[in-house]
Design a protein around this motif. Structure first.
Motif, PDB file in Angstrom:
ATOM      1  N   ASP A 149      46.844  49.811  35.468  1.00 42.14           N
ATOM      2  CA  ASP A 149      46.924  50.871  34.444  1.00 42.14           C
ATOM      3  C   ASP A 149      47.262  50.288  33.079  1.00 42.14           C
ATOM      4  N   LEU A 150      48.172  49.301  33.040  1.00 42.85           N
ATOM      5  CA  LEU A 150      48.526  48.692  31.758  1.00 42.85           C
ATOM      6  C   LEU A 150      47.357  47.898  31.181  1.00 42.85           C
ATOM      7  N   LEU A 151      46.625  47.210  32.033  1.00 38.45           N
ATOM      8  CA  LEU A 151      45.449  46.485  31.551  1.00 38.45           C
ATOM      9  C   LEU A 151      44.433  47.456  30.958  1.00 38.45           C
ATOM     10  N   LYS A 152      44.197  48.552  31.647  1.00 42.60           N
ATOM     11  CA  LYS A 152      43.251  49.548  31.136  1.00 42.60           C
ATOM     12  C   LYS A 152      43.732  50.137  29.816  1.00 42.60           C
ATOM     13  N   ALA A 153      45.030  50.384  29.707  1.00 43.05           N
ATOM     14  CA  ALA A 153      45.585  50.954  28.463  1.00 43.05           C
ATOM     15  C   ALA A 153      45.398  50.008  27.291  1.00 43.05           C
ATOM     16  N   ASN A 154      45.245  48.713  27.594  1.00 37.87           N
ATOM     17  CA  ASN A 154      45.029  47.722  26.542  1.00 37.87           C
ATOM     18  C   ASN A 154      43.562  47.303  26.440  1.00 37.87           C
ATOM     19  N   HIS A 155      42.697  48.197  26.908  1.00 38.01           N
ATOM     20  CA  HIS A 155      41.244  48.044  26.783  1.00 38.01           C
ATOM     21  C   HIS A 155      40.717  46.775  27.455  1.00 38.01           C
ATOM     22  N   ILE A 156      41.353  46.384  28.551  1.00 35.68           N
ATOM     23  CA  ILE A 156      40.858  45.258  29.331  1.00 35.68           C
ATOM     24  C   ILE A 156      39.731  45.758  30.238  1.00 35.68           C
ATOM     25  N   GLU A 157      38.597  45.092  30.166  1.00 36.11           N
ATOM     26  CA  GLU A 157      37.449  45.474  30.983  1.00 36.11           C
ATOM     27  C   GLU A 157      37.592  44.875  32.379  1.00 36.11           C
ATOM     28  N   MET A 158      37.189  45.643  33.390  1.00 35.78           N
ATOM     29  CA  MET A 158      37.285  45.169  34.772  1.00 35.78           C
ATOM     30  C   MET A 158      36.205  45.829  35.613  1.00 35.78           C
ATOM     31  N   GLN A 159      35.881  45.190  36.719  1.00 37.32           N
ATOM     32  CA  GLN A 159      34.882  45.735  37.635  1.00 37.32           C
ATOM     33  C   GLN A 159      35.503  45.931  39.002  1.00 37.32           C
ATOM     34  N   ARG A 160      35.141  47.036  39.660  1.00 36.36           N
ATOM     35  CA  ARG A 160      35.632  47.308  41.004  1.00 36.36           C
ATOM     36  C   ARG A 160      34.643  46.755  42.016  1.00 36.36           C
ATOM     37  N   LEU A 161      35.166  46.159  43.054  1.00 33.14           N
ATOM     38  CA  LEU A 161      34.312  45.693  44.145  1.00 33.14           C
ATOM     39  C   LEU A 161      33.732  46.890  44.886  1.00 33.14           C
ATOM     40  N   GLU A 162      32.448  46.831  45.155  1.00 33.75           N
ATOM     41  CA  GLU A 162      31.780  47.938  45.839  1.00 33.75           C
ATOM     42  C   GLU A 162      31.894  47.831  47.352  1.00 33.75           C
ATOM     43  N   LYS A 163      32.221  46.641  47.859  1.00 30.44           N
ATOM     44  CA  LYS A 163      32.377  46.459  49.303  1.00 30.44           C
ATOM     45  C   LYS A 163      33.399  45.359  49.566  1.00 30.44           C
ATOM     46  N   ASP A 164      33.908  45.305  50.771  1.00 30.92           N
ATOM     47  CA  ASP A 164      34.834  44.241  51.139  1.00 30.92           C
ATOM     48  C   ASP A 164      34.141  42.898  50.921  1.00 30.92           C
ATOM     49  N   THR A 165      34.877  41.962  50.296  1.00 34.52           N
ATOM     50  CA  THR A 165      34.284  40.688  49.919  1.00 34.52           C
ATOM     51  C   THR A 165      35.302  39.572  50.113  1.00 34.52           C
ATOM     52  N   ILE A 166      34.823  38.427  50.611  1.00 28.16           N
ATOM     53  CA  ILE A 166      35.672  37.249  50.729  1.00 28.16           C
ATOM     54  C   ILE A 166      35.382  36.319  49.552  1.00 28.16           C
ATOM     55  N   PHE A 167      36.438  35.970  48.805  1.00 29.98           N
ATOM     56  CA  PHE A 167      36.308  35.030  47.690  1.00 29.98           C
ATOM     57  C   PHE A 167      37.150  33.791  47.985  1.00 29.98           C
ATOM     58  N   ASN A 168      36.642  32.652  47.557  1.00 28.51           N
ATOM     59  CA  ASN A 168      37.454  31.441  47.542  1.00 28.51           C
ATOM     60  C   ASN A 168      38.222  31.427  46.224  1.00 28.51           C
ATOM     61  N   VAL A 169      39.525  31.589  46.273  1.00 28.82           N
ATOM     62  CA  VAL A 169      40.322  31.775  45.060  1.00 28.82           C
ATOM     63  C   VAL A 169      41.473  30.786  45.023  1.00 28.82           C
ATOM     64  N   GLU A 170      42.042  30.677  43.818  1.00 28.44           N
ATOM     65  CA  GLU A 170      43.285  29.923  43.659  1.00 28.44           C
ATOM     66  C   GLU A 170      44.441  30.908  43.714  1.00 28.44           C
ATOM     67  N   ALA A 171      45.400  30.599  44.552  1.00 26.60           N
ATOM     68  CA  ALA A 171      46.585  31.446  44.688  1.00 26.60           C
ATOM     69  C   ALA A 171      47.801  30.661  44.213  1.00 26.60           C
ATOM     70  N   TYR A 172      48.848  31.403  43.871  1.00 26.00           N
ATOM     71  CA  TYR A 172      50.114  30.786  43.472  1.00 26.00           C
ATOM     72  C   TYR A 172      51.184  31.132  44.500  1.00 26.00           C
ATOM     73  N   LYS A 173      51.987  30.141  44.843  1.00 28.93           N
ATOM     74  CA  LYS A 173      53.226  30.400  45.558  1.00 28.93           C
ATOM     75  C   LYS A 173      54.365  30.258  44.565  1.00 28.93           C
ATOM     76  N   ILE A 174      55.246  31.238  44.542  1.00 30.56           N
ATOM     77  CA  ILE A 174      56.425  31.181  43.668  1.00 30.56           C
ATOM     78  C   ILE A 174      57.415  30.215  44.308  1.00 30.56           C
ATOM     79  N   THR A 175      57.618  29.070  43.671  1.00 33.01           N
ATOM     80  CA  THR A 175      58.490  28.042  44.254  1.00 33.01           C
ATOM     81  C   THR A 175      59.913  28.100  43.712  1.00 33.01           C
ATOM     82  N   ASP A 176      60.080  28.675  42.515  1.00 31.71           N
ATOM     83  CA  ASP A 176      61.433  28.752  41.958  1.00 31.71           C
ATOM     84  C   ASP A 176      61.431  29.739  40.799  1.00 31.71           C
ATOM     85  N   TYR A 177      62.554  30.352  40.567  1.00 34.13           N
ATOM     86  CA  TYR A 177      62.746  31.225  39.406  1.00 34.13           C
ATOM     87  C   TYR A 177      64.235  31.506  39.281  1.00 34.13           C
TER      88      TYR A 177
END
Length: 560
Positions: free
Chosen positions: A395-423
């Motif tokens: 909702d905040l991204l949309k309020a700041n006019h960020i463009e985005m696309q919704r996936l039309e079907k379940d999809t598998i992507f090869n992505v980079e993920a982050y693990k939070i190691t410290d904070y």
């Protein structure tokens, strides 16, 4: 019969001793709109107070829909009353818009001027005579906190308030090229009435940052000095002498000018000096705005080109810099006009206190630390993938006019993920949050199944800086650091030790590498070897039973 309007202000009627109430401000602009075709007074969304936020636009061409503003015209947005006790800008901008409408001051040819008359309406309605403890007038004023006691100048990223969401509508509709936020300072004593807090030029970056630092700032300082309104950078010291030198304020994304930076707008904050008489401060604010308008109007082509180039530069960026810190290898020297100060014994505490002597003014060379460098760098992903369950972020991204696309079907992507190691986490509440900081992550790639309805957000868009500043968890004012994802920091499923003992034995017996690592840690770490629960927990966390969502940042990066 032609209706007559009394467009004199409370400030003028009180001979510079009082500021207009909220209702007086609204009535003034409504009448200004009624009296002049060049002024439009518009409602723009609700605030926490229950009252709407207002926008006033001055345009001699009488076009008030930003969609139809000419491309060759730049837009200046002036914000007032974010801290209503700091009311200088409220009164000065009323005078400015009236004088522009009446054609009694030069009308800019290349600039459309807009203002939010009072941003913190709840604070403006909470009027008192004492909370601005150190301030010299006006007689009464509003309160810093809004209707829910938020400091709105810490809310521009997290948007906990309706005020901020209404501000988004205004800012994104106008897409201002220049942004001014009017304030009053606290801190040291000195000769100046006016101090400027310009967006940090290294952080603004590119052609726009260079223009702000190398051209606009000198022109502003010289022009105001010639009008007997000398101005200096915001004096960022409090209980020590300015003579020791001071640093430029680092306006991160939580602040109004930091928010403007994310959209490549020239941001500037005026801080008038609290100890100067109110009339002097209002008059100085008026002169600052009038001078700024004159400078930017003459340089409109240059500003528009620099801003366009900044947008192009960041849209094509492969790397992005975060978390700017002082670069002490570079400094500037100010010819600073201050007062001699000394330490004397306090009659209250019996200890040393700082005291300024206004009978002993000086002009001295003072070191100003106004060069910054980034502490962190991230590679810019092709896109982010945001599961639809994180609707607050979406909702905040949309309020700041960020463009985005919704996936039309379940999809598998090869992505980079982050693990939070410290904070680290603040131990005391700060603006409704226990904010994280010094966040560290570990990146890894994996195949993730996303559901129909999840969002793919390309970074190849004008809002790229906003995306990176909010979605990269290590950024100082990221959504992660503002606690938007704290649910992933808590493990939801656990084990019963007496049952897991047998499973742990089975896991170790079927995984020789895991067993070797387990034995190595036990041998090297005496405390671990004596803590049966830590050992079982380690095995659990290295097994299929451990939930993947724990400490996994729930927004993913597409690299290609």
């Amino acid at each position: 019969m032609v209706k007559e309007y009394d467009l004199s202000t409370t400030y003028e009627k009180s001979q510079g001793k009082e500021t207009a109430t909220y209702n007086e401000v609204i009535r003034f602009y409504a009448e200004l709109d009624d009296a002049f075709s060049s002024v439009s007074f518009i409602e723009y969304g609700e605030t926490d107070s229950g009252k709407p936020l207002h926008l006033v636009i001055f345009n001699p061409d009488a076009e008030f829909d930003p969609e139809y503003f000419p491309e060759e015209k730049q837009v200046l947005l002036i914000n007032n009353g974010i801290h209503p006790g700091e009311s200088d800008g409220i009164d000065a901008t009323m005078l400015l818009f009236r004088d522009l409408a009446q054609d009694s001051i030069p009308i800019p040819k290349n600039t459309i001027i807009a203002t939010i008359p009072v941003y913190n309406i709840g604070g403006a309605l909470n009027r008192n005579t004492s909370t601005r403890t150190n301030q010299n007038g006006p007689a009464s004023y509003g309160f810093r906190g809004n209707a829910r006691n938020y400091d709105l100048n810490r809310d521009f990223v997290k948007a906990d308030t309706k005020n901020t969401k209404a501000f988004y509508k205004i800012f994104q509709a106008l897409d201002p090229d220049v942004f001014i936020d009017n304030h009053v300072s606290n801190g040291a004593d000195y000769e100046y009435t006016l101090t400027h807090l310009l967006t940090q030029h290294n952080k603004l970056n590119g052609e726009l940052g260079n223009y702000l630092h190398q051209e606009f700032m000198p022109a502003l300082e010289d022009s105001l000095a010639n009008k007997n309104w000398p101005i200096t950078p915001y004096v960022n010291v409090f209980n020590e002498s300015p003579e020791v030198g001071f640093a430029q304020f680092n306006d991160s994304s939580r602040y109004s000018t930091g928010y403007a930076t994310m959209f490549n707008s020239l941001g500037m904050m005026l801080e008038t000096h609290m100890l100067k008489p109110y009339a002097q401060r209002v008059e100085g604010t008026y002169e600052f705005m009038k001078t700024t308008i004159s400078i930017i109007d003459k340089n409109s082509t240059k500003i528009l080109k620099a801003r366009a180039n900044n947008k192009t530069q960041f849209a094509a960026a492969k790397e992005y810099f975060l978390n700017y810190e002082i670069d002490s290898s570079k400094t500037s020297t100010l010819q600073f006009k201050g007062y001699q100060d000394t330490l004397v014994k306090s009659e209250v505490t019996g200890l040393d206190r700082l005291q300024y002597n206004r009978n002993k003014p000086y002009t001295k060379e003072v070191t100003y630390y106004n060069y910054f460098q980034p502490k962190d760098t991230v590679n810019v992903p092709k896109a982010y993938v945001i599961p639809q369950g994180w609707w607050q972020v979406i909702d905040l991204l949309k309020a700041n006019h960020i463009e985005m696309q919704r996936l039309e079907k379940d999809t598998i992507f090869n992505v980079e993920a982050y693990k939070i190691t410290d904070y680290k986490t603040r131990q005391n509440a700060y603006e409704g949050h226990y904010q994280h900081y010094d966040t560290k992550v570990e990146a890894y790639t994996e195949k993730v199944r996303f559901r129909a309805g999840d969002f793919v957000v390309s970074t190849q868009q004008e809002g790229i800086r906003y995306l990176l500043e909010t979605l990269e968890p290590i950024a100082n004012d990221s959504f992660f650091n503002w606690n938007f994802f704290d649910t992933v920091l808590q493990q939801k499923e656990h084990f019963s030790p007496y049952v897991f003992e047998d499973k742990a034995l089975q896991i170790l017996s079927t995984d020789s590498i895991l067993k070797r690592n387990f034995d190595s840690i036990k041998k090297a770490d005496r405390n671990f070897s004596k803590n049966w629960y830590s050992q079982l927990d380690w095995i659990h966390k290295h097994s299929e039973h451990y939930e993947k969502s724990h400490l996994r940042y729930p927004i993913f990066r597409m690299l290609n």
